[in-house]
Enzyme design. Structure first.
Site, PDB file in Angstrom:
ATOM      1  NE  ARG A  41      -4.596   0.235   1.394  1.00  0.00           N
ATOM      2  CZ  ARG A  41      -5.725   0.165   2.075  1.00  0.00           C
ATOM      3  NH1 ARG A  41      -5.689   0.066   3.372  1.00  0.00           N
ATOM      4  NH2 ARG A  41      -6.872   0.176   1.467  1.00  0.00           N
ATOM      5  CG  ASN A  93      -8.148  -2.013   9.236  1.00  0.00           C
ATOM      6  OD1 ASN A  93      -7.104  -1.565   9.687  1.00  0.00           O
ATOM      7  ND2 ASN A  93      -8.250  -3.234   8.751  1.00  0.00           N
ATOM      8  CB  ALA A 221     -23.369  11.527  11.509  1.00  0.00           C
ATOM      9  CG  ASN A 222     -21.682   7.020   9.243  1.00  0.00           C
ATOM     10  OD1 ASN A 222     -21.854   7.846   8.335  1.00  0.00           O
ATOM     11  ND2 ASN A 222     -20.492   6.549   9.545  1.00  0.00           N
ATOM     12  CB  CYS A 274     -19.178   3.989   7.444  1.00  0.00           C
ATOM     13  SG  CYS A 274     -17.480   4.536   7.471  1.00  0.00           S
ATOM     14  CG  PHE A 336     -19.749   1.070  -1.145  1.00  0.00           C
ATOM     15  CD1 PHE A 336     -18.386   1.309  -1.237  1.00  0.00           C
ATOM     16  CD2 PHE A 336     -20.546   2.011  -0.499  1.00  0.00           C
ATOM     17  CE1 PHE A 336     -17.832   2.468  -0.704  1.00  0.00           C
ATOM     18  CE2 PHE A 336     -19.995   3.165   0.042  1.00  0.00           C
ATOM     19  CZ  PHE A 336     -18.638   3.393  -0.068  1.00  0.00           C
TER      20      PHE A 336
HETATM   21  C1  UDX Z   1     -20.743   7.374   4.635  1.00  0.00           C
HETATM   22  C2  UDX Z   1     -21.130   8.767   5.141  1.00  0.00           C
HETATM   23  O1  UDX Z   1     -21.894   9.431   4.120  1.00  0.00           O
HETATM   24  C3  UDX Z   1     -19.892   9.571   5.491  1.00  0.00           C
HETATM   25  O2  UDX Z   1     -20.253  10.822   6.050  1.00  0.00           O
HETATM   26  C4  UDX Z   1     -19.065   8.782   6.517  1.00  0.00           C
HETATM   27  O3  UDX Z   1     -17.854   9.465   6.806  1.00  0.00           O
HETATM   28  C5  UDX Z   1     -18.742   7.395   5.977  1.00  0.00           C
HETATM   29  O4  UDX Z   1     -19.947   6.721   5.612  1.00  0.00           O
HETATM   30  P1  UDX Z   1     -19.830   6.366   2.353  1.00  0.00           P
HETATM   31  O5  UDX Z   1     -20.182   5.045   2.946  1.00  0.00           O
HETATM   32  O6  UDX Z   1     -18.474   6.544   1.786  1.00  0.00           O
HETATM   33  O7  UDX Z   1     -20.013   7.537   3.430  1.00  0.00           O
HETATM   34  O8  UDX Z   1     -20.864   6.702   1.165  1.00  0.00           O
HETATM   35  P2  UDX Z   1     -22.386   7.214   1.132  1.00  0.00           P
HETATM   36  O9  UDX Z   1     -22.474   8.205   0.033  1.00  0.00           O
HETATM   37  O10 UDX Z   1     -22.858   7.654   2.437  1.00  0.00           O
HETATM   38  O11 UDX Z   1     -23.178   5.924   0.646  1.00  0.00           O
HETATM   39  C6  UDX Z   1     -23.341   4.773   1.461  1.00  0.00           C
HETATM   40  C7  UDX Z   1     -24.230   3.756   0.772  1.00  0.00           C
HETATM   41  O12 UDX Z   1     -25.587   4.199   0.731  1.00  0.00           O
HETATM   42  C8  UDX Z   1     -23.834   3.471  -0.677  1.00  0.00           C
HETATM   43  O13 UDX Z   1     -23.956   2.088  -0.939  1.00  0.00           O
HETATM   44  C9  UDX Z   1     -24.847   4.249  -1.478  1.00  0.00           C
HETATM   45  O14 UDX Z   1     -25.064   3.723  -2.769  1.00  0.00           O
HETATM   46  C10 UDX Z   1     -26.085   4.122  -0.598  1.00  0.00           C
HETATM   47  N1  UDX Z   1     -27.055   5.213  -0.792  1.00  0.00           N
HETATM   48  C11 UDX Z   1     -26.733   6.494  -0.449  1.00  0.00           C
HETATM   49  C12 UDX Z   1     -28.314   4.919  -1.306  1.00  0.00           C
HETATM   50  O15 UDX Z   1     -28.626   3.773  -1.620  1.00  0.00           O
HETATM   51  N2  UDX Z   1     -29.218   5.943  -1.464  1.00  0.00           N
HETATM   52  C13 UDX Z   1     -28.933   7.246  -1.137  1.00  0.00           C
HETATM   53  O16 UDX Z   1     -29.816   8.104  -1.305  1.00  0.00           O
HETATM   54  C14 UDX Z   1     -27.635   7.524  -0.611  1.00  0.00           C
HETATM   55  P1  ADP Z   2     -10.357   2.982   6.457  1.00  0.00           P
HETATM   56  O1  ADP Z   2     -11.482   2.918   5.453  1.00  0.00           O
HETATM   57  O2  ADP Z   2     -10.841   3.163   7.874  1.00  0.00           O
HETATM   58  O3  ADP Z   2      -9.299   3.967   6.077  1.00  0.00           O
HETATM   59  P2  ADP Z   2      -8.627   0.822   5.535  1.00  0.00           P
HETATM   60  O4  ADP Z   2      -8.725  -0.652   5.782  1.00  0.00           O
HETATM   61  O5  ADP Z   2      -8.757   1.347   4.139  1.00  0.00           O
HETATM   62  O6  ADP Z   2      -9.689   1.511   6.507  1.00  0.00           O
HETATM   63  O7  ADP Z   2      -7.216   1.346   6.083  1.00  0.00           O
HETATM   64  C1  ADP Z   2      -6.681   1.055   7.339  1.00  0.00           C
HETATM   65  C2  ADP Z   2      -5.164   0.846   7.203  1.00  0.00           C
HETATM   66  O8  ADP Z   2      -4.589   0.752   8.503  1.00  0.00           O
HETATM   67  C3  ADP Z   2      -4.756  -0.426   6.461  1.00  0.00           C
HETATM   68  O9  ADP Z   2      -3.980  -0.088   5.324  1.00  0.00           O
HETATM   69  C4  ADP Z   2      -3.923  -1.225   7.501  1.00  0.00           C
HETATM   70  O10 ADP Z   2      -2.813  -1.875   6.929  1.00  0.00           O
HETATM   71  C5  ADP Z   2      -3.463  -0.126   8.439  1.00  0.00           C
HETATM   72  N1  ADP Z   2      -3.097  -0.578   9.789  1.00  0.00           N
HETATM   73  C6  ADP Z   2      -3.823  -1.346  10.634  1.00  0.00           C
HETATM   74  N2  ADP Z   2      -3.173  -1.521  11.815  1.00  0.00           N
HETATM   75  C7  ADP Z   2      -1.988  -0.847  11.714  1.00  0.00           C
HETATM   76  C8  ADP Z   2      -0.879  -0.623  12.596  1.00  0.00           C
HETATM   77  N3  ADP Z   2      -0.849  -1.135  13.831  1.00  0.00           N
HETATM   78  N4  ADP Z   2       0.156   0.130  12.152  1.00  0.00           N
HETATM   79  C9  ADP Z   2       0.135   0.665  10.906  1.00  0.00           C
HETATM   80  N5  ADP Z   2      -0.888   0.494  10.034  1.00  0.00           N
HETATM   81  C10 ADP Z   2      -1.942  -0.244  10.417  1.00  0.00           C
END
Ligand code: UDX
Ligand code: ADP
Length: 461
Positions: A41, A93, A221-222, A274, A336
């Site tokens: 990465r 994560n 919020a989520n 999320c 997604f």
């Molecule tokens: C979400 C929150 O929006 C963001 O604020 C938070 O930080 C992380 O989670 P994300 O999951 O990246 O963001 O995308 P988002 O645009 O929220 O969509 C989530 C899911 O809901 C997607 O699968 C999208 O297709 C779906 N969705 C969204 C719908 O089906 N209908 C809608 O009207 C909006």
């Molecule tokens: P997010 O969507 O929350 O950013 P991701 O899975 O995309 O989640 O990213 C989380 C990252 O954190 C991964 O690339 C993973 O390798 C890294 N990670 C997890 N634990 C550690 C750690 N102890 N030190 C450094 N990196 C880490």
């Protein structure tokens, strides 16, 4: 007054990577190092060709191009970066637990704890530690306890600074956030982080709260956003049986300023890393305080979402004369949502799984998702052997290959390019009747029916 000169971010994923890139872009005098254990990465973040960044986000290449090498660095040397930083973001994560107590619901905090222990072991000077990952309420307390008990006697201030960016629009969301939320107890630490954001965010949009409010606000919020999607999806099923059109209903109710028009797009179900995780977390916390009605209320948002995915798959099967065995079903989209290569919890995975149980042959085309990722997603379910997943699922590089000779096309992600295809030509090359299942209500149904498609869209009677 603390002025931050060096920031380290642990975790170079979908949150850490874009967020730190923008903070670096807007704070050229602050040196920012993003570290990750995953060497591949980090190598991708350092790739000279900006098309190879590990996270696909519109506009991110330009931001990284501007800041990388100037004051933005990506590295695997976690200890060095911790040692040198004034402020450390934890952006690792926090998946849902797959084992033990809280399995399937609670957040797995082992990665967070490992980070905390590593920070404590390495730090030789005072640090501000910022929770960026989404965490259950009161994690900051645990973090503080680990840092204070295992550290070298230096001072740690914990802040909660949840990320609200949405994937696919991460860069615009970061450039122009509705609000930045900072929770904490120490006024000076809070102010230090406020200064970082003030480089580009108006002060009135930077909200400060206590730690627990900040942590809980992120989950809430989520949960509220996901609840809106489940609400409109519930109505989509009602529309289908009554002859109403869910987009028309959404438009009509969205005009009420108290309701608002956003997040009312019916779909095959929400995905992403999320929504489900955060609601499950909320449910788990509520149950652990014996607030069963509260837990049940939020759990229903997930149950409805599961129902929506199942219902879509069952609709496909039923429409295709109750059997999809050996039939070729073209999946347009696997991510997604559009404009991301992220597939975590994507509805496509679960719809595919259901159809594969019925021995359908699925051919997937997604503009940004790799074949390896698609097989990884299916294998991860553990529903069938990896050999069976490869026997039944083919991944192709063009939509044309996916749809040629198909019995049906299913739209799973709302990629813009799908709208502009030559659907007349597609129909010519499909088996008859040419079934089209629009899980995003993306296409012009009337037009497609004129072309001779047998068209079904979520939420249309
Ligand atoms: C979400 C929150 O929006 C963001 O604020 C938070 O930080 C992380 O989670 P994300 O999951 O990246 O963001 O995308 P988002 O645009 O929220 O969509 C989530 C899911 O809901 C997607 O699968 C999208 O297709 C779906 N969705 C969204 C719908 O089906 N209908 C809608 O009207 C909006
Ligand atoms: P997010 O969507 O929350 O950013 P991701 O899975 O995309 O989640 O990213 C989380 C990252 O954190 C991964 O690339 C993973 O390798 C890294 N990670 C997890 N634990 C550690 C750690 N102890 N030190 C450094 N990196 C880490």
């Amino acid at each position: 007054m603390t002025t931050i000169k060096k920031i380290t971010c642990i975790g170079a994923g979908y949150v850490g990577g874009p967020t730190m890139s923008v903070i670096a872009q807007k704070n050229p005098n602050v040196e920012i190092t993003v570290v990750d254990l995953n060497q591949q990465r980090i190598a991708a973040w350092n790739d000279e060709n900006l098309e190879n960044l590990p996270v696909y986000e519109p506009g991110l290449d330009a931001v990284v191009g501007e800041a990388r090498g100037r004051n933005l660095f990506f590295s695997t040397d976690v200890d060095k970066a911790i040692d040198e930083a004034d402020m450390i973001f934890i952006s690792v994560n926090t998946p849902t637990k797959t084992y033990g107590k809280g399995k399937g619901q609670a957040a797995d905090l082992k990665f967070i704890e490992l980070c905390a222990r590593q920070i404590a072991a390495v730090a030789k000077s005072d640090k501000i530690v910022v929770e960026k990952s989404t965490l259950p309420v009161r994690t900051a307390e645990a973090l503080k306890s680990i840092l204070d008990h295992t550290g070298n006697g230096v001072n740690f201030h914990i802040l909660s600074n949840p990320e609200f960016l949405a994937e696919g629009t991460a860069v615009t969301d970061l450039h122009n956030p509705d609000r930045v939320l900072i929770g904490g107890e120490d006024a000076e630490a809070i102010e230090a982080l406020v200064q970082v954001y003030e480089a580009w965010v108006p002060r009135e949009r930077i909200l400060t709260t206590n730690l627990w409010s900040s942590e809980l606000s992120k989950l809430v919020a989520n949960a509220f956003l996901a609840q809106r999607v489940s609400s409109i999806n519930a109505i989509s099923e009602l529309c289908e049986v009554t002859g109403a059109n869910v987009d028309e209903v959404a438009h009509a109710i969205g005009k009420d300023s108290r309701i608002g028009s956003k997040f009312l797009k019916a779909s095959v179900g929400f995905g992403g890393s999320c929504f489900q995780k955060d609601i499950l977390n909320l449910v788990y916390i509520a149950r652990s305080y014996h607030l069963n009605e509260v837990a049940d209320y939020w759990e229903q948002v997930i149950l409805l979402n599961d129902h929506q995915k199942t219902r879509f798959a069952e609709r496909i099967i039923k429409t295709m004369y109750n059997t999809v065995n050996g039939k070729q079903i073209a999946f347009l989209g696997w991510a997604f949502k559009k404009d991301t290569n992220d597939t975590r919890e994507s509805a496509a995975i679960y719809v595919a799984d259901h159809l594969l149980d019925e021995e359908a042959n699925i051919i997937v085309y997604d503009p940004k998702v790799s074949a390896e990722q698609i097989y990884r997603d299916l294998d991860y379910l553990g529903t069938r052997s990896p050999e069976d997943n490869r026997r039944l699922v083919t991944v192709v590089n063009t939509a044309e290959e996916a749809v040629n000779n198909a019995h049906a096309v299913a739209v799973l992600t709302e990629w813009d390019e799908f709208k502009h295809y030559d659907w007349a030509k597609i129909k010519e090359n499909m088996k008859r009747p040419a079934f089209l299942f629009d899980g995003r209500k993306l296409l012009d149904g009337a037009e497609l029916e004129k072309l001779g498609f047998s068209y079904y869209a979520i939420g249309e009677g």
